[in-house]
Write an enzyme that holds these catalytic residues in place. Structure first.
Site, PDB file in Angstrom:
ATOM      1  CE1 TYR A 121      -3.782   2.428   0.649  1.00  0.00           C
ATOM      2  CE2 TYR A 121      -2.418   3.262   2.430  1.00  0.00           C
ATOM      3  CZ  TYR A 121      -3.514   3.391   1.610  1.00  0.00           C
ATOM      4  OH  TYR A 121      -4.348   4.486   1.729  1.00  0.00           O
ATOM      5  CE  LYS A 144      -3.321   5.277  -1.571  1.00  0.00           C
ATOM      6  NZ  LYS A 144      -4.332   5.959  -2.383  1.00  0.00           N
TER       7      LYS A 144
HETATM    8  P1  NAP Z   1     -13.063   3.301   1.324  1.00  0.00           P
HETATM    9  O1  NAP Z   1     -14.050   3.839   2.291  1.00  0.00           O
HETATM   10  O2  NAP Z   1     -12.640   1.883   1.414  1.00  0.00           O
HETATM   11  O3  NAP Z   1     -13.625   3.600  -0.158  1.00  0.00           O
HETATM   12  C1  NAP Z   1     -12.876   3.191  -1.270  1.00  0.00           C
HETATM   13  C2  NAP Z   1     -13.530   3.696  -2.537  1.00  0.00           C
HETATM   14  O4  NAP Z   1     -12.718   3.306  -3.653  1.00  0.00           O
HETATM   15  C3  NAP Z   1     -14.908   3.087  -2.747  1.00  0.00           C
HETATM   16  O5  NAP Z   1     -15.769   4.080  -3.279  1.00  0.00           O
HETATM   17  C4  NAP Z   1     -14.645   1.997  -3.794  1.00  0.00           C
HETATM   18  O6  NAP Z   1     -15.756   1.775  -4.655  1.00  0.00           O
HETATM   19  C5  NAP Z   1     -13.526   2.633  -4.608  1.00  0.00           C
HETATM   20  N1  NAP Z   1     -12.754   1.637  -5.347  1.00  0.00           N
HETATM   21  C6  NAP Z   1     -11.949   0.662  -4.858  1.00  0.00           C
HETATM   22  N2  NAP Z   1     -11.435  -0.051  -5.874  1.00  0.00           N
HETATM   23  C7  NAP Z   1     -11.918   0.487  -7.028  1.00  0.00           C
HETATM   24  C8  NAP Z   1     -11.752   0.198  -8.395  1.00  0.00           C
HETATM   25  N3  NAP Z   1     -10.963  -0.803  -8.802  1.00  0.00           N
HETATM   26  N4  NAP Z   1     -12.397   0.972  -9.310  1.00  0.00           N
HETATM   27  C9  NAP Z   1     -13.192   1.990  -8.913  1.00  0.00           C
HETATM   28  N5  NAP Z   1     -13.402   2.300  -7.618  1.00  0.00           N
HETATM   29  C10 NAP Z   1     -12.773   1.563  -6.694  1.00  0.00           C
HETATM   30  O7  NAP Z   1     -11.707   4.145   1.350  1.00  0.00           O
HETATM   31  P2  NAP Z   1     -11.410   5.639   1.851  1.00  0.00           P
HETATM   32  O8  NAP Z   1     -10.898   5.551   3.212  1.00  0.00           O
HETATM   33  O9  NAP Z   1     -12.545   6.531   1.527  1.00  0.00           O
HETATM   34  O10 NAP Z   1     -10.169   5.974   0.919  1.00  0.00           O
HETATM   35  C11 NAP Z   1     -10.253   6.808  -0.223  1.00  0.00           C
HETATM   36  C12 NAP Z   1      -8.834   7.102  -0.704  1.00  0.00           C
HETATM   37  O11 NAP Z   1      -8.105   7.752   0.340  1.00  0.00           O
HETATM   38  C13 NAP Z   1      -8.038   5.850  -1.042  1.00  0.00           C
HETATM   39  O12 NAP Z   1      -7.193   6.110  -2.152  1.00  0.00           O
HETATM   40  C14 NAP Z   1      -7.203   5.614   0.199  1.00  0.00           C
HETATM   41  O13 NAP Z   1      -6.046   4.882  -0.074  1.00  0.00           O
HETATM   42  C15 NAP Z   1      -6.916   7.038   0.610  1.00  0.00           C
HETATM   43  N6  NAP Z   1      -6.548   7.199   2.019  1.00  0.00           N
HETATM   44  C16 NAP Z   1      -7.413   6.835   3.024  1.00  0.00           C
HETATM   45  C17 NAP Z   1      -7.030   7.018   4.347  1.00  0.00           C
HETATM   46  C18 NAP Z   1      -7.918   6.652   5.493  1.00  0.00           C
HETATM   47  O14 NAP Z   1      -7.461   6.717   6.651  1.00  0.00           O
HETATM   48  N7  NAP Z   1      -9.168   6.270   5.290  1.00  0.00           N
HETATM   49  C19 NAP Z   1      -5.775   7.557   4.637  1.00  0.00           C
HETATM   50  C20 NAP Z   1      -4.919   7.921   3.602  1.00  0.00           C
HETATM   51  C21 NAP Z   1      -5.334   7.740   2.292  1.00  0.00           C
HETATM   52  P3  NAP Z   1     -16.641   0.425  -4.690  1.00  0.00           P
HETATM   53  O15 NAP Z   1     -16.983   0.065  -3.266  1.00  0.00           O
HETATM   54  O16 NAP Z   1     -17.808   0.829  -5.512  1.00  0.00           O
HETATM   55  O17 NAP Z   1     -15.815  -0.618  -5.363  1.00  0.00           O
END
Ligand code: NAP
Length: 248
Positions: free
Chosen positions: A156, A160
């Site tokens: 991961y 990133k």
């Molecule tokens: P999340 O709640 O797990 O949501 C992930 C989203 O990505 C969902 O809408 C999912 O859609 C979509 N997705 C996953 N695989 C996909 C694919 N192959 N094609 C299209 N859509 C896809 O995650 P989140 O926490 O909101 O994270 C959003 C972003 O922020 C990510 O890039 C994550 O790495 C980054 N981030 C998160 C955190 C944190 O603490 N949460 C911290 C740093 C960075 P479906 O369910 O429809 O497949």
């Protein structure tokens, strides 16, 4: 006055979590917002409903960001339908955490394929149109762990960190066409992705966050909205940390 009135935006992975908050925010600022999702159709429809309830406009766009041809066709369809695509937020992402000794080859391929190649795929498709129109705003979602590293997140954090390099190089290439490319690096944000963290681990993490709380999807969405607004016209190639101070 709404910041991005009439702009055409695409937010990948906006069925849930941070992406949903970004889509709602951009639509609230006046952009016609395409809500991309892969598996969670009902959740994506809910995002659209939340947007329309507040008077915003948008549409669903289902495609797998990891699939080059699928992403190309879907993004071309948006550009054909609206005649332009102004804002691309590469937010879709996933993780499979685990100690390195137990990581399987397919874990690496899936995580890199979704997070890093997915960002490449969407940038490739959207910039064709952005270069023609000589205007575009791209925001890529990286993470605090790209810079800090994290045990159990080798794949991961590599995906990133790759996004950081992609962002800076693309920013240099596209600046002359008035396309800015920036990244946002969230810390611990409360979403489905962080649900597996136990109460005890969460408390430990909070102790290390100078602002004393975990982040919300809205904390991230506000920064993305700033980066695609006129107030950020002179910002490109930057990584903006949104992490409560846990990494400086
Ligand atoms: P999340 O709640 O797990 O949501 C992930 C989203 O990505 C969902 O809408 C999912 O859609 C979509 N997705 C996953 N695989 C996909 C694919 N192959 N094609 C299209 N859509 C896809 O995650 P989140 O926490 O909101 O994270 C959003 C972003 O922020 C990510 O890039 C994550 O790495 C980054 N981030 C998160 C955190 C944190 O603490 N949460 C911290 C740093 C960075 P479906 O369910 O429809 O497949």
């Amino acid at each position: 006055m709404k910041q991005i009135n009439g702009k055409i935006a695409l937010v990948t992975g906006s069925s849930r979590g941070i992406g949903r908050a970004i889509a709602i925010k951009l639509a609230g600022e006046g952009a016609f917002t395409y809500i991309n999702y892969c598996k969670s159709g009902d959740a994506a429809r809910q995002t659209l409903q939340l947007i329309t309830e507040k008077g915003g406009k948008g549409k669903l766009s289902r495609f797998d960001v990891a699939h080059f041809e699928e992403a190309r066709k879907a993004i071309k369809a948006i550009a054909d339908e609206k005649g332009r695509i102004d804002i691309l937020v590469n937010n879709a992402g996933m993780t499979i955490d685990g100690l390195f000794a137990r990581v399987k080859e397919e874990h690496w391929d899936t995580i890199i394929g979704t997070n890093l190649k997915g960002t490449f795929n969407c940038c490739r498709a959207a910039t064709r149109q952005m270069m023609k129109q000589r205007w575009g705003r791209i925001v890529n979602m990286t993470s605090v762990v790209a810079e800090s590293g994290n045990a159990g997140q080798v794949c991961y954090s590599a995906s990133k960190a790759g996004i950081v390099g992609l962002t800076k190089s693309l920013a240099r290439e596209l600046a002359s066409r008035n396309i800015t490319v920036n990244a946002v690096a969230p810390g611990f944000i409360e979403t489905d992705m962080t649900l597996s963290v136990t109460e005890e681990m969460r408390d430990k993490i909070i102790e290390e966050i100078p602002l004393g709380r975990v982040g919300t999807p809205e904390d991230v969405a506000g920064v993305v909205a700033f980066l695609v607004s006129g107030a950020a016209d002179y910002i490109t190639g930057q990584i903006i940390r949104v992490n409560g101070g846990i990494y400086m």
